[in-house]
Structures are given as structure tokens and as C-alpha cells.
Design an enzyme around this catalytic site. Sequence first.
Site, PDB file in Angstrom:
ATOM      1  N   ARG A 138       0.832 -16.428   0.385  1.00  0.00           N
ATOM      2  CA  ARG A 138       0.019 -16.087  -0.786  1.00  0.00           C
ATOM      3  C   ARG A 138      -1.468 -15.961  -0.448  1.00  0.00           C
ATOM      4  O   ARG A 138      -2.279 -15.589  -1.295  1.00  0.00           O
ATOM      5  CB  ARG A 138       0.187 -17.160  -1.870  1.00  0.00           C
ATOM      6  CG  ARG A 138       1.606 -17.299  -2.375  1.00  0.00           C
ATOM      7  CD  ARG A 138       1.679 -18.371  -3.430  1.00  0.00           C
ATOM      8  NE  ARG A 138       0.928 -18.031  -4.611  1.00  0.00           N
ATOM      9  CZ  ARG A 138       1.378 -17.328  -5.632  1.00  0.00           C
ATOM     10  NH1 ARG A 138       2.614 -16.884  -5.605  1.00  0.00           N
ATOM     11  NH2 ARG A 138       0.625 -17.077  -6.666  1.00  0.00           N
ATOM     12  N   GLU A 189       0.122  -1.541   6.848  1.00  0.00           N
ATOM     13  CA  GLU A 189       0.041  -2.943   6.444  1.00  0.00           C
ATOM     14  C   GLU A 189       0.092  -3.899   7.624  1.00  0.00           C
ATOM     15  O   GLU A 189      -0.698  -4.828   7.702  1.00  0.00           O
ATOM     16  CB  GLU A 189       1.234  -3.302   5.530  1.00  0.00           C
ATOM     17  CG  GLU A 189       1.086  -2.890   4.106  1.00  0.00           C
ATOM     18  CD  GLU A 189       2.324  -3.291   3.294  1.00  0.00           C
ATOM     19  OE1 GLU A 189       2.152  -3.863   2.223  1.00  0.00           O
ATOM     20  OE2 GLU A 189       3.465  -3.012   3.734  1.00  0.00           O
ATOM     21  N   ASN A 225      -5.913 -21.175  -8.378  1.00  0.00           N
ATOM     22  CA  ASN A 225      -5.432 -19.833  -8.050  1.00  0.00           C
ATOM     23  C   ASN A 225      -5.737 -18.952  -9.255  1.00  0.00           C
ATOM     24  O   ASN A 225      -5.226 -19.199 -10.335  1.00  0.00           O
ATOM     25  CB  ASN A 225      -3.914 -19.908  -7.783  1.00  0.00           C
ATOM     26  CG  ASN A 225      -3.225 -18.554  -7.797  1.00  0.00           C
ATOM     27  OD1 ASN A 225      -2.073 -18.449  -8.174  1.00  0.00           O
ATOM     28  ND2 ASN A 225      -3.907 -17.523  -7.396  1.00  0.00           N
ATOM     29  N   GLY A 226      -6.603 -17.961  -9.058  1.00  0.00           N
ATOM     30  CA  GLY A 226      -6.975 -17.091 -10.180  1.00  0.00           C
ATOM     31  C   GLY A 226      -8.451 -16.781 -10.114  1.00  0.00           C
ATOM     32  O   GLY A 226      -9.089 -16.969  -9.074  1.00  0.00           O
ATOM     33  N   GLU A 257       6.371   5.099   1.985  1.00  0.00           N
ATOM     34  CA  GLU A 257       6.691   3.706   2.274  1.00  0.00           C
ATOM     35  C   GLU A 257       6.640   3.436   3.787  1.00  0.00           C
ATOM     36  O   GLU A 257       6.135   2.404   4.228  1.00  0.00           O
ATOM     37  CB  GLU A 257       8.074   3.358   1.688  1.00  0.00           C
ATOM     38  CG  GLU A 257       8.582   1.960   1.972  1.00  0.00           C
ATOM     39  CD  GLU A 257       7.713   0.820   1.422  1.00  0.00           C
ATOM     40  OE1 GLU A 257       6.788   1.078   0.651  1.00  0.00           O
ATOM     41  OE2 GLU A 257       7.979  -0.327   1.809  1.00  0.00           O
ATOM     42  N   LYS A 302       0.878 -11.598  -0.338  1.00  0.00           N
ATOM     43  CA  LYS A 302       2.183 -11.208  -0.856  1.00  0.00           C
ATOM     44  C   LYS A 302       2.124 -10.955  -2.351  1.00  0.00           C
ATOM     45  O   LYS A 302       2.745 -10.044  -2.872  1.00  0.00           O
ATOM     46  CB  LYS A 302       3.175 -12.342  -0.566  1.00  0.00           C
ATOM     47  CG  LYS A 302       4.590 -12.069  -1.009  1.00  0.00           C
ATOM     48  CD  LYS A 302       5.297 -11.251   0.010  1.00  0.00           C
ATOM     49  CE  LYS A 302       6.659 -10.808  -0.421  1.00  0.00           C
ATOM     50  NZ  LYS A 302       6.955  -9.477   0.126  1.00  0.00           N
ATOM     51  N   TRP A 328      -6.909 -16.946  -0.498  1.00  0.00           N
ATOM     52  CA  TRP A 328      -7.157 -15.524  -0.251  1.00  0.00           C
ATOM     53  C   TRP A 328      -8.452 -15.251  -0.993  1.00  0.00           C
ATOM     54  O   TRP A 328      -8.485 -15.224  -2.221  1.00  0.00           O
ATOM     55  CB  TRP A 328      -6.013 -14.685  -0.820  1.00  0.00           C
ATOM     56  CG  TRP A 328      -6.111 -13.227  -0.483  1.00  0.00           C
ATOM     57  CD1 TRP A 328      -5.623 -12.603   0.632  1.00  0.00           C
ATOM     58  CD2 TRP A 328      -6.719 -12.200  -1.284  1.00  0.00           C
ATOM     59  NE1 TRP A 328      -5.899 -11.266   0.581  1.00  0.00           N
ATOM     60  CE2 TRP A 328      -6.569 -10.984  -0.575  1.00  0.00           C
ATOM     61  CE3 TRP A 328      -7.387 -12.178  -2.504  1.00  0.00           C
ATOM     62  CZ2 TRP A 328      -7.061  -9.776  -1.067  1.00  0.00           C
ATOM     63  CZ3 TRP A 328      -7.869 -10.973  -2.992  1.00  0.00           C
ATOM     64  CH2 TRP A 328      -7.700  -9.782  -2.283  1.00  0.00           C
ATOM     65  N   LYS A 363       4.136   0.734   5.480  1.00  0.00           N
ATOM     66  CA  LYS A 363       4.578  -0.383   6.342  1.00  0.00           C
ATOM     67  C   LYS A 363       3.748  -0.429   7.618  1.00  0.00           C
ATOM     68  O   LYS A 363       3.311  -1.481   8.049  1.00  0.00           O
ATOM     69  CB  LYS A 363       6.064  -0.249   6.728  1.00  0.00           C
ATOM     70  CG  LYS A 363       7.079  -0.508   5.661  1.00  0.00           C
ATOM     71  CD  LYS A 363       7.199  -1.938   5.209  1.00  0.00           C
ATOM     72  CE  LYS A 363       6.250  -2.300   4.117  1.00  0.00           C
ATOM     73  NZ  LYS A 363       6.506  -2.233   2.772  1.00  0.00           N
ATOM     74  N   HIS A 371      -1.152  22.275   3.717  1.00  0.00           N
ATOM     75  CA  HIS A 371      -2.394  22.365   2.945  1.00  0.00           C
ATOM     76  C   HIS A 371      -3.413  21.326   3.401  1.00  0.00           C
ATOM     77  O   HIS A 371      -4.220  20.861   2.604  1.00  0.00           O
ATOM     78  CB  HIS A 371      -2.081  22.215   1.454  1.00  0.00           C
ATOM     79  CG  HIS A 371      -1.105  23.248   0.979  1.00  0.00           C
ATOM     80  ND1 HIS A 371      -1.449  24.568   0.827  1.00  0.00           N
ATOM     81  CD2 HIS A 371       0.225  23.159   0.690  1.00  0.00           C
ATOM     82  CE1 HIS A 371      -0.376  25.250   0.437  1.00  0.00           C
ATOM     83  NE2 HIS A 371       0.650  24.416   0.356  1.00  0.00           N
ATOM     84  N   CYS A 374      -3.609 -16.877  -3.343  1.00  0.00           N
ATOM     85  CA  CYS A 374      -3.847 -18.304  -3.211  1.00  0.00           C
ATOM     86  C   CYS A 374      -2.581 -19.050  -3.610  1.00  0.00           C
ATOM     87  O   CYS A 374      -1.864 -18.657  -4.529  1.00  0.00           O
ATOM     88  CB  CYS A 374      -4.985 -18.833  -4.075  1.00  0.00           C
ATOM     89  SG  CYS A 374      -6.569 -18.105  -3.717  1.00  0.00           S
TER      90      CYS A 374
HETATM   91  C1  G6P Z   1       1.221  -6.697  -2.544  1.00  0.00           C
HETATM   92  C2  G6P Z   1       2.254  -6.859  -1.457  1.00  0.00           C
HETATM   93  C3  G6P Z   1       3.158  -5.637  -1.414  1.00  0.00           C
HETATM   94  C4  G6P Z   1       3.794  -5.423  -2.779  1.00  0.00           C
HETATM   95  C5  G6P Z   1       2.744  -5.318  -3.882  1.00  0.00           C
HETATM   96  C6  G6P Z   1       3.374  -5.351  -5.254  1.00  0.00           C
HETATM   97  O1  G6P Z   1       0.346  -5.671  -2.214  1.00  0.00           O
HETATM   98  O2  G6P Z   1       1.612  -7.035  -0.207  1.00  0.00           O
HETATM   99  O3  G6P Z   1       4.180  -5.844  -0.456  1.00  0.00           O
HETATM  100  O4  G6P Z   1       4.546  -4.256  -2.752  1.00  0.00           O
HETATM  101  O5  G6P Z   1       1.844  -6.422  -3.813  1.00  0.00           O
HETATM  102  O6  G6P Z   1       3.980  -6.599  -5.430  1.00  0.00           O
HETATM  103  P1  G6P Z   1       5.147  -6.922  -6.438  1.00  0.00           P
HETATM  104  O7  G6P Z   1       5.432  -8.377  -6.215  1.00  0.00           O
HETATM  105  O8  G6P Z   1       4.604  -6.671  -7.820  1.00  0.00           O
HETATM  106  O9  G6P Z   1       6.280  -6.053  -6.116  1.00  0.00           O
END
Ligand code: G6P
Length: 610
Positions: free
Chosen positions: A28, A490, A101-102, A483, A605, A75, A487, A506, A2
Site C-alpha cells: 500500500r 509499471e 491513511n488519507g 495493458e 496497489k 506513500w 505492465k 498516424h 499507506c
Molecule cells: C493502482 C494499481 C493498479 C490498479 C489501479 C486501480 O494504480 O497500481 O494496478 O489497476 O490502481 O485499482 P483497483 O483496485 O481500483 O482496480
Amino acid sequence: MCGIIGYIGKSGDTGEILIEGLKRLEYRGYDSAGIAVVNDNKLTWEKTAGKIHQLEEKCREIDLSGCLGIAHTRWATHGEPNRTNAHPHFDCGERIALVHNGIIENYRTLKKSLEAENHRFITETDTEVLAHLIEKYYSGEGLEYAVQKALQIVEGTYGILVISATEPDKIVGARNGSPLVVGVGEGEFVVSSDVAAILKHTRQVIYLEDLQMIVATPEGFNTMTIENEYVEHIIQEVDWDLEMIEKGGFSHFMLKEIFEQPDTIMNAMRGRLIPATGDAKLGGLNITEEELRAIRRIVLIGCGTSWHAALIGEYMIEEKSRIPVEVEYASEFRYRNPIMEDGTLVFVISQSGETVDTLAAQREAEKRGAECMGIVNVVGSTIAREAKRGVYIHAGPEIGVASTKAFTSQITVLALLALVLGRQRIISSAEGQRIIEAMQAIPGHVEQILNSDGSIKEIAEKYHHHNNFLYLGRGANYPVALEGALKLKEISYVHAEGYPAAEMKHGPIALIDENMPVVFICPRDNAYQKILGNICEVKARNGKIIAITNEGNKEVIEMADHVIFIPKSLDFLYPILAVIPLQLIAYHIAVLRGCNVDQPRNLAKSVTVE
Ligand code: G6P
């Protein structure tokens, strides 16, 4: 999650300013949004399910001029993302409007007792209790006192902004566990979750601390605690500018951020390498030789992509310094009674510096007596401030929800850390110099990989209809495989798994047939010969092989269906290079599948809920 923003000033275009600010905060959260302004003792508001542009459309039909207002992009946590549950939320008389937000953890109890006092609730949110609580305590004393009383009995996290039609010249803001930054402009104030929404107005900011509040009027502002104790504020200057948070001609922020990596990696190293002696200097660690010698164990903590960076850091630090390293998911660490013995140094890795699980893990480690240092991107963020010591990665604002440039900058800083620790223990000056030379070449190598984007896109075109992918790597390239898979998941909603290449036997090998694309990360490092065997195993089962290896590598060229080349480097630096093509593959597949690259569904994010 948020994003919230409030504006107070003489502009008169409050509605426009707030919508513009929300666009900067959309990363956010983007499932619903809303806005409220006060004008002539009257509250005007609008909200909607969907994105900011939908709110903007709706707002065209109403007058949102005035000197102050608040807005929110959501969110969802409590209650589905529909118009009713969107913020702002109101009291019974619709005089008070609030964005949050929270999470208010004790909202059920509070709601029950407020309902017993005849407060009428219309949403499923936790936030609405705050509006009614403030209403309950709102008397002749002023909005800020009602907010204080309300906050004294809520449990949970909040960044809030509150306005009242009864006091049309005042915004009250407060924070606990969610960020709140105050932009101090010329005759105007912008209060928001993130400086990105403030930069257009001013670069002078105040970061509120937990349990602090701000009361802003057109004439000035005061800061205090929620117990009404005076708080002295420090105005700081932000060194980001507006251009850094624009797309700059790229079709998506993610693509822009991928292409920024030669510069951002350079920025992560800038001023930190000492080629003459083969050393590195990380000033923010502020660590003495004696403290360095006392380190017996390192714990790296993070979430998501930052956790993957930590896994790579584990390989780097152990190899270069022989200090044992453990990597922890922040969300697990705090609930499993972690052992923090003497000599343990904790690094908390976070792009945003606001991820709630990471912050909680940091606090848990500190409570248990560990020294915590941050590896953070956002300057002034909560994790950075609480850590007191640490290293900024200086990647600049990362807006795309899927992290890219922050990841490579995190690994770059971890490589520097490995060098610092290694030089103090087992690395000679000559080896340090070799490492520095290789690191200095990395930005150029990344540039070279980016130049092959055209052929990477062709691979994406060939495979974008596939619904499963496997990513395999060994050693420090195993987390790169994780990673790469993350990606793809996501941003294109394609199922992908990352695995250590040899572990494939395995289980995942059962999945391989002619429809399974398998991405191998196989530069000529010390695991290379072994991974060749794994490539053969996939080939024997007709899997489609996409290999990332060094130029001129004939063996792999012969075996693979597609090869992406990365320049030669030191083994421990390959992850920085190998991840670039994986970012591009994920990006192109997402675009080809018509996905919203910068705002993937269900993600945010900055995850500020547990
Ligand atoms: C969310 C984002 C990711 C990020 C993760 C950790 O899931 O979508 O891209 O890696 O949070 O965020 P940070 O800001 O703590 O690296």
C-alpha cells in the site's frame, strides 16, 4: 495508499506483531515507515525513510514490548518521504501518537489556528494537525472524545489509529473514505487497513463504515460514530487464509499471481455457468428479467488495469448483446457532468474496491440516479459494500502492485456478463453453449501458455536493454496492447505505448527503426487479415516483431522475429489468453533490469488519494 495497523492484546511482542503486519501492508506504500508502542505509561517509537526491513533493523535496538501499539507504511502525499514526515505523528508533548491513511484537506487552515495557539509543528504533513487537534481537545474525558472532537472539524479522508501514553490500555481508530478493518481475536484486537495484516491472528473481522470509530482495550471494544452515537457491529468471517498471502515458493508475488491464473479464472466462473441451457448466472446482480430488459446503456468505470478490463468488456458486451457500452476513467467521469439517463446501468470495476476516484465516480453516478453494480475482488471493500449488488471476481488476495490475476478474472466476469445480457437478447441457447464450452477451456489454455514461460523469458533476455516498446492490437486486443504496455512501464520503468494497430500509421510509425521492438497481438480473429498488413508495415521499416498468435500460423512465423503461441479460442475470449505472455514479458524484463517487481517506485496497489 499507506497502510496502518494497530495491536492490543496480551502477547507482549507488540513490536514484532506490528512489523510483521506492516510487511503485509507494504504493497500500500513503501517509501517510509514507523511504529509506536505504549508501555508503562511511556511512548516508545521509531521511524525511518525507506522500507519495512529498514524499520525492522532500527527497531532491533529498542524495546518495543508492551500490550499495544500502532504502525504505518507510507506513500507520500504531503511532504517528502523522509524520517520526519514518516508516521506516527505526535502532539507537542509527545504523549499522543497517531497513524493516518488519507488526506486532511483543510489542514492548512487548521495548522494556522493551532500554531496561533502555540502548537509546535515539525513535519510537512497534513496528518500532524490531527495529532495536535486531539491534544487540544484531550481532557479528563478520555482519548476517544478528543478524537471525536478533532474529527468533527477535519475535512478529507482518513483511516486513523491513535494511542496515548496517558491511557496505556486503549487504541482508538476511525475511518472516513479509507478502509479500516477490526480483527477480533482471543483476548486481542488487530485493527488495520487490510485483512491481510490481520489473518495471522484471526479471521473474525468487523468492517467499519465511514464516520465510524472503534475503541479497543484488552477487555473488549466498542463501536460508535464520530458523533458518539452507538453503532451495532457485525462480525464476519474472512474466507482468505494465510497461505494465500504468502509467496508460496515463487520469487515474487507477481509471478505467483501470474501462475495462479488457471485457478483464479476458474474461480471467477465457478458455479456461474449453466451448460445445459447455454446460460450464465451472476447471483450477486440480483437482477430481474424485467430489469435486464430495461437496460438501454451500460457504463463501465475503473482506473488503471481495471479500466483496461472495462475497455475489453465494452467489446464483449456490445458484440454479444448489442447494448451500447461506454467506458469511463473514474477520475474523469466525476468532473464532467456525466449524463445518466433512465435505463443506464453502471458497473464499477475495481480490484481493491478502495480506489478513491472509482469510489467517488460510483457515488457521483448514484447521486445522478444511476443503478451502480460492482465488479470487485476484495470482499467487504467500500465499493463492494456501497454497490450492494454486483459480482465478486474471487481472484484471492493480489499483493503484487502490478495487477495480473485480477485483470483476467475481471475480463472473465465481463464475458459472463456479456453472456447473461446476450442470452436475454440475441444469443441462442446453442451459441451460449459454444461460449460456455470455450470458457471452460480457458484455464487449460492459460496453463499451456504458462508452460512456454521459458521461451518468453528468452525473448525478454534479448530485449531487456531496449528503452522503448510499442504494443499493437486490434478490436478487443487493442486494450490488451494497452495493458501489456502498462505492465512494462509499471514494473520495469521502460517507456511503452499501446496503440490500435492501424492507428500506428498516424504517428508511432515514425518511431520505428531497427531498435524498436513491436509486440503484435494477432490471433486468428476477425481482425487478423488487417493486422497482417500492419505487421508488414513494421517489417518494412526494420522494426523487431514479437507476435502473439495461434499455433501453426505460418504467415506470422515467417514475418515475425519471435512468435509466442496461444491456443485457439473464440475471438472475444482471446484477450484473456493474449495478456498472459505480456505479463510474463514485463515480469522478466523487470527482473533482468534489476527492478523491484512487487513494489515498483512511486506506485501503490491501492490508490486512496485523488
Ligand atoms: C493502482 C494499481 C493498479 C490498479 C489501479 C486501480 O494504480 O497500481 O494496478 O489497476 O490502481 O485499482 P483497483 O483496485 O481500483 O482496480
